[in-house]
Write a protein that holds these residues in place. Structure first.
Motif, PDB file in Angstrom:
ATOM      1  N   GLY A 160       5.755 -32.356 -15.194  1.00  0.00           N
ATOM      2  CA  GLY A 160       4.408 -32.888 -15.030  1.00  0.00           C
ATOM      3  C   GLY A 160       3.569 -32.617 -16.254  1.00  0.00           C
ATOM      4  O   GLY A 160       3.987 -31.929 -17.190  1.00  0.00           O
ATOM      5  N   ILE A 161       2.362 -33.168 -16.209  1.00  0.00           N
ATOM      6  CA  ILE A 161       1.490 -32.952 -17.357  1.00  0.00           C
ATOM      7  C   ILE A 161       0.040 -32.827 -16.893  1.00  0.00           C
ATOM      8  O   ILE A 161      -0.368 -33.429 -15.908  1.00  0.00           O
ATOM      9  CB  ILE A 161       1.647 -34.090 -18.397  1.00  0.00           C
ATOM     10  N   THR A 162      -0.711 -31.973 -17.565  1.00  0.00           N
ATOM     11  CA  THR A 162      -2.154 -31.975 -17.414  1.00  0.00           C
ATOM     12  C   THR A 162      -2.717 -31.758 -18.818  1.00  0.00           C
ATOM     13  O   THR A 162      -1.961 -31.801 -19.802  1.00  0.00           O
ATOM     14  CB  THR A 162      -2.662 -30.924 -16.411  1.00  0.00           C
ATOM     15  N   HIS A 163      -4.021 -31.574 -18.911  1.00  0.00           N
ATOM     16  CA  HIS A 163      -4.629 -31.439 -20.235  1.00  0.00           C
ATOM     17  C   HIS A 163      -5.698 -30.357 -20.259  1.00  0.00           C
ATOM     18  O   HIS A 163      -6.432 -30.191 -19.285  1.00  0.00           O
ATOM     19  CB  HIS A 163      -5.276 -32.772 -20.662  1.00  0.00           C
ATOM     20  N   ASN A 164      -5.764 -29.640 -21.353  1.00  0.00           N
ATOM     21  CA  ASN A 164      -6.962 -28.870 -21.656  1.00  0.00           C
ATOM     22  C   ASN A 164      -7.955 -29.836 -22.284  1.00  0.00           C
ATOM     23  O   ASN A 164      -7.582 -30.636 -23.158  1.00  0.00           O
ATOM     24  CB  ASN A 164      -6.656 -27.748 -22.664  1.00  0.00           C
ATOM     25  N   VAL A 165      -9.196 -29.800 -21.829  1.00  0.00           N
ATOM     26  CA  VAL A 165     -10.223 -30.675 -22.406  1.00  0.00           C
ATOM     27  C   VAL A 165     -11.155 -29.783 -23.224  1.00  0.00           C
ATOM     28  O   VAL A 165     -11.688 -28.795 -22.712  1.00  0.00           O
ATOM     29  CB  VAL A 165     -10.997 -31.436 -21.317  1.00  0.00           C
ATOM     30  N   ILE A 166     -11.331 -30.128 -24.482  1.00  0.00           N
ATOM     31  CA  ILE A 166     -11.980 -29.226 -25.431  1.00  0.00           C
ATOM     32  C   ILE A 166     -13.126 -29.945 -26.149  1.00  0.00           C
ATOM     33  O   ILE A 166     -13.015 -31.134 -26.486  1.00  0.00           O
ATOM     34  CB  ILE A 166     -10.943 -28.712 -26.467  1.00  0.00           C
ATOM     35  N   SER A 219     -21.524 -33.670  -9.712  1.00  0.00           N
ATOM     36  CA  SER A 219     -20.723 -34.830 -10.121  1.00  0.00           C
ATOM     37  C   SER A 219     -19.224 -34.541  -9.995  1.00  0.00           C
ATOM     38  O   SER A 219     -18.465 -35.334  -9.426  1.00  0.00           O
ATOM     39  CB  SER A 219     -21.091 -35.206 -11.557  1.00  0.00           C
ATOM     40  N   LEU A 220     -18.801 -33.402 -10.490  1.00  0.00           N
ATOM     41  CA  LEU A 220     -17.365 -33.072 -10.458  1.00  0.00           C
ATOM     42  C   LEU A 220     -16.845 -32.964  -9.025  1.00  0.00           C
ATOM     43  O   LEU A 220     -15.797 -33.524  -8.686  1.00  0.00           O
ATOM     44  CB  LEU A 220     -17.115 -31.753 -11.207  1.00  0.00           C
ATOM     45  N   THR A 221     -17.579 -32.251  -8.173  1.00  0.00           N
ATOM     46  CA  THR A 221     -17.071 -32.028  -6.812  1.00  0.00           C
ATOM     47  C   THR A 221     -17.189 -33.276  -5.946  1.00  0.00           C
ATOM     48  O   THR A 221     -16.407 -33.465  -5.024  1.00  0.00           O
ATOM     49  CB  THR A 221     -17.818 -30.861  -6.126  1.00  0.00           C
ATOM     50  N   THR A 222     -18.161 -34.137  -6.250  1.00  0.00           N
ATOM     51  CA  THR A 222     -18.332 -35.353  -5.446  1.00  0.00           C
ATOM     52  C   THR A 222     -17.412 -36.468  -5.937  1.00  0.00           C
ATOM     53  O   THR A 222     -16.709 -37.097  -5.158  1.00  0.00           O
ATOM     54  CB  THR A 222     -19.797 -35.841  -5.510  1.00  0.00           C
ATOM     55  N   GLU A 223     -17.427 -36.701  -7.236  1.00  0.00           N
ATOM     56  CA  GLU A 223     -16.747 -37.883  -7.773  1.00  0.00           C
ATOM     57  C   GLU A 223     -15.256 -37.647  -8.015  1.00  0.00           C
ATOM     58  O   GLU A 223     -14.474 -38.583  -8.050  1.00  0.00           O
ATOM     59  CB  GLU A 223     -17.443 -38.342  -9.051  1.00  0.00           C
ATOM     60  N   TRP A 275     -12.948 -37.482 -16.258  1.00  0.00           N
ATOM     61  CA  TRP A 275     -14.350 -37.112 -15.968  1.00  0.00           C
ATOM     62  C   TRP A 275     -14.868 -36.139 -17.028  1.00  0.00           C
ATOM     63  O   TRP A 275     -15.982 -36.289 -17.536  1.00  0.00           O
ATOM     64  CB  TRP A 275     -14.421 -36.486 -14.565  1.00  0.00           C
ATOM     65  N   ALA A 276     -14.059 -35.139 -17.364  1.00  0.00           N
ATOM     66  CA  ALA A 276     -14.478 -34.111 -18.326  1.00  0.00           C
ATOM     67  C   ALA A 276     -14.652 -34.714 -19.716  1.00  0.00           C
ATOM     68  O   ALA A 276     -15.618 -34.401 -20.431  1.00  0.00           O
ATOM     69  CB  ALA A 276     -13.461 -32.972 -18.355  1.00  0.00           C
ATOM     70  N   GLN A 277     -13.723 -35.587 -20.095  1.00  0.00           N
ATOM     71  CA  GLN A 277     -13.843 -36.234 -21.410  1.00  0.00           C
ATOM     72  C   GLN A 277     -15.130 -37.033 -21.514  1.00  0.00           C
ATOM     73  O   GLN A 277     -15.860 -36.945 -22.495  1.00  0.00           O
ATOM     74  CB  GLN A 277     -12.661 -37.185 -21.637  1.00  0.00           C
ATOM     75  N   GLU A 278     -15.408 -37.783 -20.463  1.00  0.00           N
ATOM     76  CA  GLU A 278     -16.606 -38.623 -20.452  1.00  0.00           C
ATOM     77  C   GLU A 278     -17.866 -37.750 -20.508  1.00  0.00           C
ATOM     78  O   GLU A 278     -18.810 -38.041 -21.239  1.00  0.00           O
ATOM     79  CB  GLU A 278     -16.595 -39.471 -19.183  1.00  0.00           C
TER      80      GLU A 278
END
Ligand SMILES: [Zn+2]
Ligand SMILES: [Zn+2]
Lengths: 423, 423
Positions: free
Chosen positions: A218-224, A17-21, A38-41
């Motif tokens: 810029g910004i990104t997020h750690n998803v926990i 899912s991650l690599t395709t979507e 994607w990770a949050q979902e």
């Protein structure tokens, strides 16, 4: 749980899912925003007790165009890729090439012979099960820049840091500076080709056209995600992987596999009848690739609870089989080995590292464990366009998930796993 | 002579020089002019009795730019390469994709469902020692175009005709027409990726940007060298390879290896104390890749002496070991086998082909022989950027040269090798 892992296609479904979507997900880009969503979902749809994100401030470096060609004496294209934080050439820039077999040889060269030229360092990386060939060569990505600037070179080219012989240049972070310098890697066959030209003893002129950009803010997020501990929820077993990838491939081995392995392992534990004693925290780190930005932000943002991180580990070495378990905790080791032996995992030693993103935690005293993978072919694909889903063997992925679920559960359950001075 | 071949690095030196100093050499381009000059110089510096070139009129098709990306629902780049004679898209063209597992399925589809879309045929090629998987799939490069035009498609994409799973799209000739049609191949991992998206059942939109050009009035050359026969110089044993290559790689396996093998074999014969009975003609054909243009021109220009071509063969299947000798001549077979057996070459049968460029001669009744190579991995590299010198094993090249020198010399020397009706 181990046998359930070996029979489950959940890990494969996650990395598929991650690599395709999402596909390539360079930190700070629009694709990275989709990766975080994607990770949050993904985590919200599982059985975690809490899912959240934490912002990570980063510079956003992007690749727009990269091309190299031999101008003379043998006109032909060469395959390159800009290293992270490389500068642009401002259109096509032409110069003679001067080659060196190593950084050491380059450093000894007279600045006179280098000034105005394109420097080319042609050092090969050795293949090794644990990737021992990587550090001495990958270091070049950083060290070549100040040396090239100092000697007045116009650009720097290195042989790709990789073990394959395919025409995929390997990218990777170089030095970030206010005065960025055009820096790129040639694929192994192209490095060989350029070397053959230089070996003929005639001047070789190259044209480089590299266009990149960098935006400071810029910004990104750690998803926990967390499974709250049954008895000592304040004590944390941290496992994770990094969510970001380089832009060339789809980040399957690096590090979609790690995301799948650690997420699927945590999910298996979440499906047990009761939560383990301690909390299990799954961290999908943002922007590992360009300087451990997510890991450093995590260590800072959680400074006050690091003393309650009882152990930590990251899966970030592809999807090869785990063959050794490293831990300094004798009880965790002996208990885990009763389940790991059937997975063909041998007993190891005190780990020197728990994975790149665990470094900042380890520096603050957090103990680590390591499930050592066979990385013999990891650097064939690492940081190339060829890091795609087909390079992952679903059965090997399952073995990883089985091992991670066992060790993570034991680390969260065994009374003996607690912060002690000797770890 | 066989043992001299096995000890000589001459073949390697030839292919090293061609791939390094000329590199990619698409027919009719400036690089092709350098390839012809390179070949003339090579052959003139050897011990041939005569070296000459013959002009071949060709259309000159060129690749300028090619890019593909998924627009929605999963934005990301895909790796493609335009097929030879493809048309341009006139900037970026966006359309929905419709996928089919085979040409058969596509042909059965309603034009209504295809019109205005990008057609994608995702048929895999099977790996096979003799390349038997190639013809049924490579045919698609030609057949997809009229079918796609007829159904009103905007462009055609095929899964690369190849056996690897690396992100190298494989090029190859498609249909030439007055109304060229955008036609490209996806690498195997990209075809898998696109298929996974289509399998999700949501509309997938792609943007294609293909820029190519074609010029009708081009020229290339067959480069020819001859050893004049001692007794029957008018009788000709023709061996050869093609000098041109696709533009993506450096044409090492296809067909620098063949150039090296047949040239080195002829050179070995030229160094014997006396010339063999018949003439040996080495032909390095121009523009095989885009439609056997050099071979057709040779057959036409030499129509009046084809009856005196006693046997012909081309080396154009990479640099794998020769494992079988095919000939319809029992005397040539039995005599050759006394020397070939030590090279681990087994006795074969009547050959069906003497190589692509020999086709036009065979159609005119010229007998052929074949030194069958192991081509198990040939289609991993064929027509890709990854067809580079490092893919050639010098020892396997030497075995080829040994076999070619033996068979070529015998064909030129044995009284029994002459044009007979049963060949
Ligand atoms: Zn990584
Ligand atoms: Zn060929």
């Amino acid at each position: 749980m181990r046998d359930k892992a070996l029979a489950s296609s959940r890990g494969w479904a996650i990395v598929e899912s991650l690599t395709t979507e999402v596909g390539p997900r360079l930190a700070g880009t629009e694709a990275d925003i989709r990766a975080v969503a994607w990770a949050q979902e993904l985590l919200q749809s599982s059985n975690f007790d809490r899912v959240w994100t934490e912002p990570v401030s980063i510079p956003v470096w992007r690749r727009h165009h990269e091309q190299a060609r031999v101008v003379s004496p043998y006109p032909q294209p060469l395959r390159i890729t800009a290293l992270g934080y490389s500068g642009s050439t401002d259109g096509e820039m032409t110069a003679e090439v001067i080659g060196f077999p190593s950084m050491k040889a380059f450093k000894q060269a007279d600045a006179d012979t280098v000034a105005g030229k394109i420097v080319f360092i042609n050092r090969k990386m050795e293949r090794h099960k644990q990737g021992a060939g990587y550090p001495p060569v990958s270091r070049m990505r950083y060290t070549v820049v100040p040396a090239a600037k100092e000697k007045g070179a116009k650009a720097a080219l290195i042989r790709s840091v990789g073990t394959d012989s395919h025409r995929f240049p390997h990218t990777g972070a170089s030095v970030r500076s206010d005065n960025p310098f055009p820096t790129a890697a040639l694929s192994a066959p192209d490095a060989d080709q350029l070397q053959r030209m230089l070996d003929r003893g005639v001047p070789v002129r190259l044209a480089l056209d590299i266009r990149v950009s960098e935006r400071a803010e810029g910004i990104t997020h750690n998803v926990i995600a967390q499974l709250n501990g049954r008895e000592n929820p304040e004590e944390i077993v941290l496992i994770g992987a990094h969510l970001d990838s380089w832009d060339l491939g789809t980040g399957a081995l690096d590090d979609g596999a790690g995301v799948a392995i650690t997420t699927a392992a945590a999910e298996l534990i979440s499906q047990l009848e009761q939560r383990p004693r301690r909390s299990i925290r799954l961290v999908l780190f943002g922007n590992e690739e360009q300087g451990l930005w997510g890991a450093k932000a995590y260590a800072k943002q959680h400074a006050d609870e690091l003393a309650r991180h009882v152990i930590a580990s990251e899966s970030d070495f592809g999807a090869g089989l785990v063959w050794r378990f490293d831990s300094a905790n004798p009880d965790l080791m002996s208990t885990a080995m009763t389940a790991l032996a059937a997975l063909n995992i041998e007993q190891g030693k005190k780990p020197s590292s728990g994975g790149p993103d665990i470094g900042p935690l380890q520096q603050q005293g957090v103990p680590v464990f390591r499930l050592q993978q066979d990385g013999s072919d990891y650097f064939d694909y690492h940081h190339t366009a060829d890091d795609t889903l087909d390079k992952i063997d679903p059965e090997k992925l399952q073995q990883n998930i089985a091992a991670w679920s066992v060790v993570t559960w034991l680390a969260a359950e065994l009374p003996s796993v607690k912060r002690t001075a000797n770890e």
